[in-house]
Every structure is written in structure tokens, then in C-alpha cells.
Design an enzyme around this catalytic site. Structure first.
Site, PDB file in Angstrom:
ATOM      1  N   ASP A 186       0.722  -1.198  -0.051  1.00  0.00           N
ATOM      2  CA  ASP A 186       0.071  -0.072   0.029  1.00  0.00           C
ATOM      3  C   ASP A 186       1.072   1.300  -0.060  1.00  0.00           C
ATOM      4  O   ASP A 186       2.160   1.133   0.724  1.00  0.00           O
ATOM      5  CB  ASP A 186      -0.750  -0.089   1.338  1.00  0.00           C
ATOM      6  CG  ASP A 186      -1.944   0.949   1.085  1.00  0.00           C
ATOM      7  OD1 ASP A 186      -2.048   1.772   0.070  1.00  0.00           O
ATOM      8  OD2 ASP A 186      -2.715   0.898   2.076  1.00  0.00           O
ATOM      9  N   SER A 187       0.520   2.433  -0.504  1.00  0.00           N
ATOM     10  CA  SER A 187       1.163   3.429  -0.772  1.00  0.00           C
ATOM     11  C   SER A 187       1.625   4.216   0.337  1.00  0.00           C
ATOM     12  O   SER A 187       2.560   5.155   0.220  1.00  0.00           O
ATOM     13  CB  SER A 187       0.775   4.231  -1.993  1.00  0.00           C
ATOM     14  OG  SER A 187      -0.287   5.087  -1.495  1.00  0.00           O
ATOM     15  N   ASP A 209      -2.065   8.677  -3.257  1.00  0.00           N
ATOM     16  CA  ASP A 209      -3.181   9.267  -3.466  1.00  0.00           C
ATOM     17  C   ASP A 209      -3.550   9.757  -2.079  1.00  0.00           C
ATOM     18  O   ASP A 209      -2.851   9.708  -1.061  1.00  0.00           O
ATOM     19  CB  ASP A 209      -4.258   8.302  -3.775  1.00  0.00           C
ATOM     20  CG  ASP A 209      -4.673   7.310  -2.649  1.00  0.00           C
ATOM     21  OD1 ASP A 209      -3.758   7.037  -2.036  1.00  0.00           O
ATOM     22  OD2 ASP A 209      -5.789   6.964  -2.692  1.00  0.00           O
ATOM     23  N   GLY A 240     -11.118   4.844  -0.486  1.00  0.00           N
ATOM     24  CA  GLY A 240     -11.690   5.761   0.276  1.00  0.00           C
ATOM     25  C   GLY A 240     -13.068   5.334   0.700  1.00  0.00           C
ATOM     26  O   GLY A 240     -14.126   5.967   0.727  1.00  0.00           O
ATOM     27  N   ASP A 271      -8.531  -6.629   0.666  1.00  0.00           N
ATOM     28  CA  ASP A 271      -7.627  -6.837   1.828  1.00  0.00           C
ATOM     29  C   ASP A 271      -8.444  -6.268   3.137  1.00  0.00           C
ATOM     30  O   ASP A 271      -9.229  -5.367   2.731  1.00  0.00           O
ATOM     31  CB  ASP A 271      -6.332  -6.244   1.676  1.00  0.00           C
ATOM     32  CG  ASP A 271      -6.406  -4.561   1.943  1.00  0.00           C
ATOM     33  OD1 ASP A 271      -6.295  -4.178   3.074  1.00  0.00           O
ATOM     34  OD2 ASP A 271      -6.950  -3.979   0.984  1.00  0.00           O
ATOM     35  N   CYS A 309     -13.270 -27.921   9.199  1.00  0.00           N
ATOM     36  CA  CYS A 309     -12.417 -26.809   8.843  1.00  0.00           C
ATOM     37  C   CYS A 309     -10.975 -27.643   8.871  1.00  0.00           C
ATOM     38  O   CYS A 309     -10.695 -28.435   9.690  1.00  0.00           O
ATOM     39  CB  CYS A 309     -12.367 -25.933   9.813  1.00  0.00           C
ATOM     40  SG  CYS A 309     -11.234 -24.650   9.543  1.00  0.00           S
ATOM     41  N   CYS A 330      -7.879 -25.721   8.914  1.00  0.00           N
ATOM     42  CA  CYS A 330      -7.233 -24.833   9.393  1.00  0.00           C
ATOM     43  C   CYS A 330      -6.242 -25.672  10.613  1.00  0.00           C
ATOM     44  O   CYS A 330      -6.641 -26.726  11.262  1.00  0.00           O
ATOM     45  CB  CYS A 330      -7.720 -23.820   9.764  1.00  0.00           C
ATOM     46  SG  CYS A 330      -8.339 -23.962  11.413  1.00  0.00           S
ATOM     47  N   CYS A 390      -8.348 -26.023  13.957  1.00  0.00           N
ATOM     48  CA  CYS A 390      -9.594 -27.091  13.866  1.00  0.00           C
ATOM     49  C   CYS A 390      -9.083 -28.233  13.753  1.00  0.00           C
ATOM     50  O   CYS A 390      -9.663 -29.325  14.275  1.00  0.00           O
ATOM     51  CB  CYS A 390     -10.448 -26.451  12.704  1.00  0.00           C
ATOM     52  SG  CYS A 390     -11.396 -24.923  13.255  1.00  0.00           S
ATOM     53  N   HIS A 392      -7.199 -19.640  12.245  1.00  0.00           N
ATOM     54  CA  HIS A 392      -8.486 -20.087  11.670  1.00  0.00           C
ATOM     55  C   HIS A 392      -9.107 -19.023  10.970  1.00  0.00           C
ATOM     56  O   HIS A 392      -9.720 -19.451   9.587  1.00  0.00           O
ATOM     57  CB  HIS A 392      -9.500 -20.329  12.821  1.00  0.00           C
ATOM     58  CG  HIS A 392     -10.949 -20.500  12.376  1.00  0.00           C
ATOM     59  ND1 HIS A 392     -11.014 -21.657  11.989  1.00  0.00           N
ATOM     60  CD2 HIS A 392     -11.899 -19.834  12.357  1.00  0.00           C
ATOM     61  CE1 HIS A 392     -12.559 -21.744  11.621  1.00  0.00           C
ATOM     62  NE2 HIS A 392     -12.788 -20.608  11.861  1.00  0.00           N
TER      63      HIS A 392
END
Length: 377
Positions: free
Chosen positions: A89-90, A143, A221, A271, A309, A311, A314, A340
Site C-alpha cells: 500500500d502506498s 493518493d 476511500g 484486503d 475445517c 485449518c 480446527c 483459523h
């Protein structure tokens, strides 16, 4: 290069080819702001939970340890031992969040470090140079992220400046990518659409930046205070004016339901800090809703967080044990919850891609959201 493999309504199933491997979209990027996922999650863990892209932040890494340090150590991939794509990210959003410490001018932004108060200047060229030093796969243009409730006059001036900054970002990135000592000469650049909740400003800006033929386009934004309904309205208005043959990235979003709705509107990059932040507070996502593992009803619950699950949490541990760890303030409790949640998000993106491929995305979305609304414990 971005390949659009399949469409189901507006939902896109794509593949972005990068120097660090292909990214299958829609994709959720796991947020590691300072080159680490909060909650003691390693890059080995990221591979285990099916992470495709790690996201780090330009401003934070510039402040600590310093982008020059990262460059001397061979770039961000070598530094954090991660061989898959990284998006940086900038720093624009961080400047926005430092409202009391900043001064915005045409050349860039003057502000003070949140760590030690040191004065910093960052403009388009500086942001590109920092991101080139970090050698990320994808760099975001610098920006201004104005408040979503800024008045129309301010918003128009801000968006026009962001466009001028984007032109400067593109020129500087082309220059940096041509230098002999650049670690990643194939670094990509994504531009950012702004305009708050003004549809006409958003659309005009999308049309202007689309002419620059960048590697991808983000909608910035949003998720900064406006309602979900307003966010969806803006996406309905602006996404059709961004190039369909490029990735579309909705920055900082969001809940599973937000992602499912945005995919339905043509967004394919996401994200958000929610899965890791919520995990560190004992809040975990399941297909039946979000659970708060601090609740007393899980004290004797020997089931995993979610049945079936796969993960790391789990597969091995019970809700009761993880609750005990959280109550005892053992870091392992946070770590298991974060693992998880990130797995849940990454696996949901796999399901989304499959649903689009099979032409049943709308049915999948309705069923998924309906299931997750079930349990608010």
C-alpha cells in the site's frame, strides 16, 4: 498480465500473472502491515493456510526498519522469507489517518512520524522509490484518501490532485524499473479511484485513470465511515467504468458479506485487518456466523471452532482449550484464532472462484450469507 477466465453476471474469475507467480482471483490478501501478520503468524503458516498474496505498508516500513535497510537485505521477499506475490500500500491511507499531523500540498504531504514525531515528506516520487526499494510485486499509487463526508468542492480538488499524482507515479515507476540496481524491474502499478460517496466524481475519475493503462485499478476511500449500502451503491456506479480486463481492487474491505457482495459487483482483489484483528480478540468466523470464544458456554465445548475445517487450529484443538488460552492471555490462543480466520477467508475465496467457474455464484452468495447470519454468539 491479467486474464479474465470466466464471468458469472458481473462476478469475475481471473488470473494475474506476476514475476512472483500467478494470482487466482477473486483473492483476499492477508495483511502483514510491517512485514508480519499480527498474531505470531509466520510465512510458513501463510503457505499452510493457502495465502496467495501478502500485503505490507509503505509508510510503516519506511518508518521502521527503513526501506533502505530492506533494500540492502535484498527486498521484502527475502527479508520476510516469502516467495509469493506481495502488494505494498502506498502510505496514502496512513497520511489520511494522521490528519492532525499532516499538511497536504501539490508536491506531496508533510507529516510527522507516529513513532517518534520525526518530520517526513512523502509525495508520488518518494512513495514509488520506497516501494521500489521494498521490491514488492505490486505497488499502489500515492493518493489522498479524503474523508468520505468531505464536501463536493474539496472532493473535486482532491481527486484532481490524486490524478496528477498518479501520472507522476507512473512516470517515476517506469524510470525506477529501468535502473540497473532495481531489485524488481517488473514491479506493477495499480491506480486508485477516489471521490467519496459522489457518484459523478467517482465515475469521472475512473474514466480519467483508465486511460493510463495501468496494471490494475483500486477503489479507495470506502469502508471509512459510510454505510454498507452507500459502499455498494458506489461500487454499482464506478466498477463498470474501470477496465474489465484489469484487476479491480476494493481497498480495506471487509467482512465476509462485504466481500461476497463486492464480488457480485465485479471486484476481484480484497484486503482487510478484520480476520487477524478479530482473531486476536477471540472472535472467529464460521459458516454459521461469528463466535466469541470468551463466552462461558464454550468452557466445556470439545468441538473444533468449525466442523470439517482444515485449518491448523480446527484440525487439532477444541473451542474449550482455545478459550482457556485466551482467558489465560497465552499468545497461542490468539495465534490459533488468527490462523483459523485467515484460513476461513482464503478458503471462502476458493469457494467463490469455484462458484463463478460453475456459473452459480448468485446462489452460492445467498446461501453463504444466509448461513453466516445464523449465529451471533
Amino acid at each position: 498480465m491479467y486474464e479474465l477466465l470466466k464471468k458469472d453476471g458481473l462476478a469475475k474469475r481471473g488470473r494475474l500473472h506476476t514475476v512472483h507467480g500467478d494470482i487466482e482471483t477473486p483473492v483476499f490478501m492477508n495483511v502483514g502491515t510491517i512485514a508480519a501478520i499480527k498474531g505470531a503468524v509466520s510465512t510458513e503458516d501463510l503457505k499452510q493456510i493457502k495465502t496467495q498474496v501478502e500485503l505490507s505498508n509503505t509508510y510503516h516500513l519506511h518508518v521502521r526498519p527503513g526501506d533502505e535497510v530492506v533494500k540492502k537485505l535484498g527486498g521484502l521477499h527475502k527479508f520476510m522469507v516469502w516467495d509469493k506475490p506481495i502488494l505494498t500500500d502506498s502510505g496514502g491511507f496512513q497520511v489520511f489517518s494522521l490528519a492532525g499531523l499532516r499538511k497536504i500540498k501539490e508536491e506531496g504531504v508533510y507529516f510527522h512520524s507516529h513513532i517518534d514525531g520525526k518530520k517526513i515528506f512523502m509525495g508520488p516520487e518518494e512513495s514509488m522509490r520506497i516501494q521500489s526499494n521494498l521490491a514488492s510485486t505490486i505497488a499502489m499509487a500515492f493518493d489522498e484518501c479524503p474523508s468520505s463526508v468531505a464536501d463536493r468542492d474539496y472532493m473535486e480538488k482532491s481527486v484532481d490532485r490524486t490524478t496528477r499524482w498518479l501520472v507522476r507515479c507512473k512516470a517515476e515507476m517506469e524510470r525506477l524499473n529501468s535502473l540497473p540496481d532495481t531489485i524488481n524491474p517488473k514491479q506493477m502499478l495499480f491506480g486508485i479511484n477516489q471521490g467519496g460517496i459522489y457518484e459523478d466524481i467517482r465515475i469521472r475519475h475512473a474514466q480519467e485513470i483508465s486511460k493510463l493503462d495501468l496494471d490494475g485499478y483500486a477503489v479507495g476511500g470506502l469502508a471509512v465511515g459510510e454505510s454498507h449500502e452507500e459502499m455498494y451503491r458506489i461500487l454499482d456506479a464506478v466498477v463498470p467504468h474501470l477496465p474489465e480486463n484489469k484487476p479491480t481492487y476494493l481497498m480495506g474491505v471487509g467482512t465476509p458479506a462485504n466481500i461476497l457482495e463486492a464480488v457480485d459487483r465485479g471486484v476481484d482483489f480484497f484486503d482487510c485487518v478484520y480476520p487477524s484483528r478479530n482473531g486476536r480478540h477471540g472472535h472467529v468466523y464460521t459458516n454459521e456466523g461469528k463466535l466469541n470464544l470468551f463466552n462461558a458456554k464454550y468452557e466445556l465445548d470439545d468441538r473444533p471452532i468449525e466442523k470439517d475445517c482444515q485449518c491448523p487450529a480446527c484440525r487439532t484443538y477444541s473451542r474449550a482449550y482455545i478459550r482457556h488460552l485466551l482467558k489465560a492471555k497465552e499468545m497461542l490462543g490468539m495465534r490459533l484464532c488468527v490462523l483459523h480466520n485467515l484460513y476461513f477467508y482464503n478458503h471462502m475465496m476458493e469457494e467463490i472462484r469455484e462458484a463463478i467457474e460453475n456459473g452459480c455464484y448468485k446462489e452460492y452468495k445467498v446461501a453463504k450469507i444466509s448461513g453466516m447470519m445464523g449465529n451471533k454468539s
